[in-house]
Design a protein around this motif. Sequence first.
Motif, PDB file in Angstrom:
ATOM      1  N   HIS A  16       0.710   8.221   1.750  1.00 51.53           N
ATOM      2  CA  HIS A  16       0.041   8.862   0.620  1.00 51.53           C
ATOM      3  C   HIS A  16       1.052   9.578  -0.280  1.00 51.53           C
ATOM      4  N   TRP A  19       2.922   7.001  -2.273  1.00 55.06           N
ATOM      5  CA  TRP A  19       2.055   6.490  -3.340  1.00 55.06           C
ATOM      6  C   TRP A  19       2.033   7.453  -4.526  1.00 55.06           C
ATOM      7  N   GLU A  60      -5.141   6.183 -10.676  1.00 54.56           N
ATOM      8  CA  GLU A  60      -6.022   6.221  -9.501  1.00 54.56           C
ATOM      9  C   GLU A  60      -7.485   6.017  -9.874  1.00 54.56           C
ATOM     10  N   SER A  65      -6.267   0.185  -9.879  1.00 54.10           N
ATOM     11  CA  SER A  65      -6.082   0.842  -8.594  1.00 54.10           C
ATOM     12  C   SER A  65      -7.083   0.318  -7.562  1.00 54.10           C
ATOM     13  N   HIS A  69      -6.037  -1.538  -4.118  1.00 50.27           N
ATOM     14  CA  HIS A  69      -6.453  -1.021  -2.814  1.00 50.27           C
ATOM     15  C   HIS A  69      -7.270  -2.038  -2.024  1.00 50.27           C
ATOM     16  N   LEU A  72      -4.737  -4.594  -0.743  1.00 49.57           N
ATOM     17  CA  LEU A  72      -3.962  -4.046   0.372  1.00 49.57           C
ATOM     18  C   LEU A  72      -4.803  -3.919   1.636  1.00 49.57           C
ATOM     19  N   PHE A  73      -6.044  -3.492   1.466  1.00 46.30           N
ATOM     20  CA  PHE A  73      -6.959  -3.383   2.605  1.00 46.30           C
ATOM     21  C   PHE A  73      -7.133  -4.747   3.276  1.00 46.30           C
TER      22      PHE A  73
END
Length: 95
Positions: A16, A19, A60, A65, A69, A72-73
């Motif tokens: 985090h 990031w 974000e 974003s 995400h 990436l997940f």
Amino acid sequence: MIRIETEDLWVVGAFHGAWNFFQGPILGVAVSGTNSGALIFKSIPTQAYEWLNGGRFGIEGSVMSLTLHVALFGAIAVWIKLNKNKSKIICESTK
């Protein structure tokens, strides 16, 4: 998912922090609505296409974003599944 795979909360915090550092000082965008000093790039928020760039809140709050995400997940989920299957095969072959 990172916490489950590594069993270490410090790794989650480090991810985090990395990031946020990448967004703020490197890309020069607002991080959670706060501006930080830009080291490499300077991003200037515009009101046009706020859904795409996150507007004043920063990247974000953007569709970019969300897309990153979700990708990436999915990649981490596939990686975990493949590694779990490999470890099962190795354990079964050693019996």
